[in-house]
Motif scaffolding. Structure first.
Motif, PDB file in Angstrom:
ATOM      1  N   HIS A   2      -4.594  10.897   7.339  1.00 60.29           N
ATOM      2  CA  HIS A   2      -4.251  10.105   6.156  1.00 60.29           C
ATOM      3  C   HIS A   2      -3.154   9.095   6.498  1.00 60.29           C
ATOM      4  CE1 HIS A   2      -3.890   8.928   2.065  1.00 60.29           C
ATOM      5  NE2 HIS A   2      -2.683   9.440   1.893  1.00 60.29           N
ATOM      6  N   VAL A   3      -2.200   9.506   7.316  1.00 63.99           N
ATOM      7  CA  VAL A   3      -1.148   8.583   7.748  1.00 63.99           C
ATOM      8  C   VAL A   3      -1.774   7.425   8.522  1.00 63.99           C
ATOM      9  CG1 VAL A   3       0.940   8.306   9.145  1.00 63.99           C
ATOM     10  CG2 VAL A   3       0.574  10.424   7.867  1.00 63.99           C
ATOM     11  N   LYS A   4      -2.758   7.749   9.358  1.00 65.38           N
ATOM     12  CA  LYS A   4      -3.449   6.713  10.135  1.00 65.38           C
ATOM     13  C   LYS A   4      -4.139   5.712   9.207  1.00 65.38           C
ATOM     14  CE  LYS A   4      -6.842   6.178  13.859  1.00 65.38           C
ATOM     15  NZ  LYS A   4      -7.776   6.901  14.779  1.00 65.38           N
ATOM     16  N   GLU A   5      -4.767   6.198   8.142  1.00 64.21           N
ATOM     17  CA  GLU A   5      -5.435   5.323   7.181  1.00 64.21           C
ATOM     18  C   GLU A   5      -4.427   4.425   6.463  1.00 64.21           C
ATOM     19  OE1 GLU A   5      -7.585   7.877   4.588  1.00 64.21           O
ATOM     20  OE2 GLU A   5      -9.245   8.181   5.989  1.00 64.21           O
ATOM     21  N   ILE A   6      -3.273   4.999   6.133  1.00 66.71           N
ATOM     22  CA  ILE A   6      -2.225   4.222   5.450  1.00 66.71           C
ATOM     23  C   ILE A   6      -1.742   3.081   6.349  1.00 66.71           C
ATOM     24  CG2 ILE A   6       0.152   4.307   4.595  1.00 66.71           C
ATOM     25  CD1 ILE A   6      -0.481   7.170   3.628  1.00 66.71           C
ATOM     26  N   GLU A  30      -1.889  -2.710   7.954  1.00 67.00           N
ATOM     27  CA  GLU A  30      -2.216  -3.718   8.969  1.00 67.00           C
ATOM     28  C   GLU A  30      -3.186  -4.749   8.393  1.00 67.00           C
ATOM     29  OE1 GLU A  30      -4.719  -3.870  13.165  1.00 67.00           O
ATOM     30  OE2 GLU A  30      -3.803  -1.984  12.547  1.00 67.00           O
ATOM     31  N   LEU A  31      -4.219  -4.282   7.697  1.00 65.17           N
ATOM     32  CA  LEU A  31      -5.196  -5.187   7.093  1.00 65.17           C
ATOM     33  C   LEU A  31      -4.554  -6.022   5.987  1.00 65.17           C
ATOM     34  CD1 LEU A  31      -8.350  -2.883   6.788  1.00 65.17           C
ATOM     35  CD2 LEU A  31      -8.027  -4.799   8.359  1.00 65.17           C
ATOM     36  N   ARG A  32      -3.729  -5.385   5.154  1.00 66.81           N
ATOM     37  CA  ARG A  32      -3.107  -6.098   4.043  1.00 66.81           C
ATOM     38  C   ARG A  32      -2.270  -7.264   4.548  1.00 66.81           C
ATOM     39  NH1 ARG A  32      -1.882  -4.087  -1.135  1.00 66.81           N
ATOM     40  NH2 ARG A  32      -1.951  -1.901  -0.454  1.00 66.81           N
ATOM     41  N   ARG A  33      -1.498  -7.014   5.599  1.00 68.09           N
ATOM     42  CA  ARG A  33      -0.601  -8.046   6.116  1.00 68.09           C
ATOM     43  C   ARG A  33      -1.365  -9.111   6.904  1.00 68.09           C
ATOM     44  NH1 ARG A  33       4.889  -6.157   6.370  1.00 68.09           N
ATOM     45  NH2 ARG A  33       5.270  -7.188   8.357  1.00 68.09           N
ATOM     46  N   ALA A  34      -2.319  -8.695   7.735  1.00 65.71           N
ATOM     47  CA  ALA A  34      -3.046  -9.633   8.588  1.00 65.71           C
ATOM     48  C   ALA A  34      -3.977 -10.536   7.785  1.00 65.71           C
ATOM     49  CB  ALA A  34      -3.842  -8.875   9.649  1.00 65.71           C
ATOM     50  N   ILE A  38      -8.196  -0.360  -0.165  1.00 65.08           N
ATOM     51  CA  ILE A  38      -8.265  -1.100   1.102  1.00 65.08           C
ATOM     52  C   ILE A  38      -8.957  -0.244   2.160  1.00 65.08           C
ATOM     53  CG2 ILE A  38      -6.902  -2.071   2.996  1.00 65.08           C
ATOM     54  CD1 ILE A  38      -4.866  -2.996   0.945  1.00 65.08           C
ATOM     55  N   THR A  39      -8.643   1.040   2.175  1.00 69.10           N
ATOM     56  CA  THR A  39      -9.289   1.966   3.110  1.00 69.10           C
ATOM     57  C   THR A  39     -10.791   2.029   2.844  1.00 69.10           C
ATOM     58  OG1 THR A  39      -7.278   3.308   3.245  1.00 69.10           O
ATOM     59  CG2 THR A  39      -9.316   4.336   3.955  1.00 69.10           C
ATOM     60  N   THR A  40     -11.179   1.980   1.590  1.00 67.66           N
ATOM     61  CA  THR A  40     -12.595   2.066   1.213  1.00 67.66           C
ATOM     62  C   THR A  40     -13.382   0.861   1.713  1.00 67.66           C
ATOM     63  OG1 THR A  40     -12.038   3.340  -0.769  1.00 67.66           O
ATOM     64  CG2 THR A  40     -14.203   2.302  -0.720  1.00 67.66           C
ATOM     65  N   VAL A  41     -12.795  -0.339   1.619  1.00 69.70           N
ATOM     66  CA  VAL A  41     -13.519  -1.552   2.042  1.00 69.70           C
ATOM     67  C   VAL A  41     -13.293  -1.886   3.513  1.00 69.70           C
ATOM     68  CG1 VAL A  41     -13.423  -2.495  -0.294  1.00 69.70           C
ATOM     69  CG2 VAL A  41     -11.650  -3.133   1.345  1.00 69.70           C
ATOM     70  N   ALA A  42     -12.449  -1.110   4.186  1.00 69.91           N
ATOM     71  CA  ALA A  42     -12.100  -1.395   5.591  1.00 69.91           C
ATOM     72  C   ALA A  42     -13.301  -1.503   6.528  1.00 69.91           C
ATOM     73  CB  ALA A  42     -11.117  -0.340   6.105  1.00 69.91           C
ATOM     74  N   PRO A  43     -14.388  -0.726   6.347  1.00 73.46           N
ATOM     75  CA  PRO A  43     -15.525  -0.830   7.275  1.00 73.46           C
ATOM     76  C   PRO A  43     -16.249  -2.173   7.229  1.00 73.46           C
ATOM     77  CG  PRO A  43     -15.578   1.272   6.097  1.00 73.46           C
ATOM     78  CD  PRO A  43     -14.567   0.409   5.414  1.00 73.46           C
ATOM     79  N   LEU A  44     -15.999  -2.986   6.213  1.00 71.89           N
ATOM     80  CA  LEU A  44     -16.684  -4.275   6.091  1.00 71.89           C
ATOM     81  C   LEU A  44     -16.007  -5.357   6.924  1.00 71.89           C
ATOM     82  CD1 LEU A  44     -17.348  -4.350   2.240  1.00 71.89           C
ATOM     83  CD2 LEU A  44     -19.006  -3.852   4.044  1.00 71.89           C
ATOM     84  N   ASP A  45     -16.642  -6.515   6.993  1.00 74.60           N
ATOM     85  CA  ASP A  45     -16.043  -7.667   7.660  1.00 74.60           C
ATOM     86  C   ASP A  45     -14.939  -8.251   6.787  1.00 74.60           C
ATOM     87  OD1 ASP A  45     -17.458 -10.313   6.159  1.00 74.60           O
ATOM     88  OD2 ASP A  45     -18.551  -8.420   6.039  1.00 74.60           O
ATOM     89  N   ARG A  46     -14.119  -9.092   7.364  1.00 78.39           N
ATOM     90  CA  ARG A  46     -12.943  -9.645   6.694  1.00 78.39           C
ATOM     91  C   ARG A  46     -13.280 -10.369   5.387  1.00 78.39           C
ATOM     92  NH1 ARG A  46      -8.005 -12.547   9.739  1.00 78.39           N
ATOM     93  NH2 ARG A  46      -6.818 -13.302   7.944  1.00 78.39           N
TER      94      ARG A  46
END
Length: 333
Positions: A133-137, A142-146, A158-166
């Motif tokens: 869970h810490v890894k997901e956070i 990382e995604l939020r900032r980038a 954000i974790t839920t949509v992470a498998p998709l493209d940007r």
């Protein structure tokens, strides 16, 4: 060791690396009314610094006390290094529902970046969560900032949509911020699962169509193997808008079969071509069958038994042939 005492309010100072970065001023003012009546009931956690006391946890109480113009407040003075201060501050805030996801992510990242933990599992034990869970956070941060994802998006979303493209990730989250897509993890998980089976070029237009209520989740679930480009999605959206439901599903099934067979059907041609014509035949035959079923030899008064038997056999044959035709035509639906 913790020491409890009452100290002058002006000796307390905010900490630069505060876990909570945004404060609800309306809430603090309401809290100030309570503090003015009852005082600060829960001590503010602090540590001693050169110029008084640095707030570890309880900054909202401190701000409310200033508004209430208190002279003194109760504090709990602890001895702690920077890492321990961050842990205590985070643990007091991390369970609060009003703490923004991005604030929690930043605080946990700050703890991890101290390099004081041998593994994510070790940090997880401090936070009372699993290492995964810490890894997901951290991945969400990382995604939020980038990708400059909306601050209002939760870590879980954000974790839920992470498998998709940007582009698809951002399209979903921004649509949620505008209120066009529900912030429902179950439904978004279903949407993500379907989108992952569809080429990236078609995904953002599909998300837009879902946001505009032009397509529903079941429509998107039927699109793998059908929608390959943005233009394909446009054609399907138009077909969904203009065709009867049966004809729309006939188009989708036909295109899927053609592409599965290695052929490259042109959606625009199919939508305006043979599939809709054959669907008209299908509707006509169904209507004919329904009429035939209304016929009955028993209603033919005055007929002898032989004629009634022949009529029944003829009706059965017609019904059987119509059913066979419906089955064949129905393979495209």
């Amino acid at each position: 060791m913790v020491e409890y005492k009452v100290v002058p309010l002006d000796q307390l100072h905010s900490r630069e690396s505060q876990v909570r970065q945004e404060f609800d001023q309306e809430f603090i003012e309401e809290l100030a009314h309570s503090v003015k009546r009852e005082g600060v009931l829960v001590p503010i956690i602090v540590r001693t610094v050169r110029k008084g006391y640095e707030i570890v946890a309880g900054e909202q109480r401190w701000r409310a006390a200033k508004i209430a113009k208190l002279k003194e407040v109760p504090v709990a003075i602890m001895e702690a290094d920077d890492r321990r201060v961050l842990e205590v501050a985070l643990l007091e805030n991390v369970k609060r529902k009003d703490l923004h996801g991005w604030e929690r992510e930043d605080a946990i990242a700050a703890l991890w970046e101290t390099k004081a933990y041998g593994s994510l599992s070790d940090l997880g034990k401090v936070l009372d969560v699993q290492g995964d869970h810490v890894k997901e956070i951290l991945r969400a941060r990382e995604l939020r900032r980038a990708e400059h994802l909306p601050k209002g998006s939760s870590t879980r979303m954000i974790t839920t949509v992470a498998p998709l493209d940007r582009a698809s990730r951002k399209a979903i989250l921004e649509a949620q911020e505008q209120g066009d897509i529900e912030k429902d993890v179950h439904n978004v998980t279903k949407l993500v699962s379907s989108l992952r089976k569809i080429p990236e070029g078609a995904r953002p237009r599909i998300v837009e169509a879902v946001a505009k209520k032009q397509l529903d989740l079941d429509d998107v679930d039927s699109m793998p193997g059908v929608a390959e480009t943005e233009d394909d999605v446009e054609q399907l959206v138009e077909a969904k808008r203009t065709l009867p439901e049966r004809e729309y599903h006939s188009v989708v099934s036909y295109v899927k079969q053609e592409r599965a067979g290695g052929r490259k059907p042109v959606l625009k041609t199919i939508i305006s071509g043979d599939v809709t014509i054959w669907n008209t035949y299908l509707n006509t035959l169904e209507a004919a069958r329904d009429e035939i079923l209304l016929l009955s030899p028993s209603k033919c008064r005055g007929w002898d038994v032989e004629h009634r038997v022949r009529l029944q056999k003829a009706l059965n044959q017609i019904d059987r042939h119509v059913e066979e035709m419906l089955i064949e035509l129905g393979k495209g639906t």
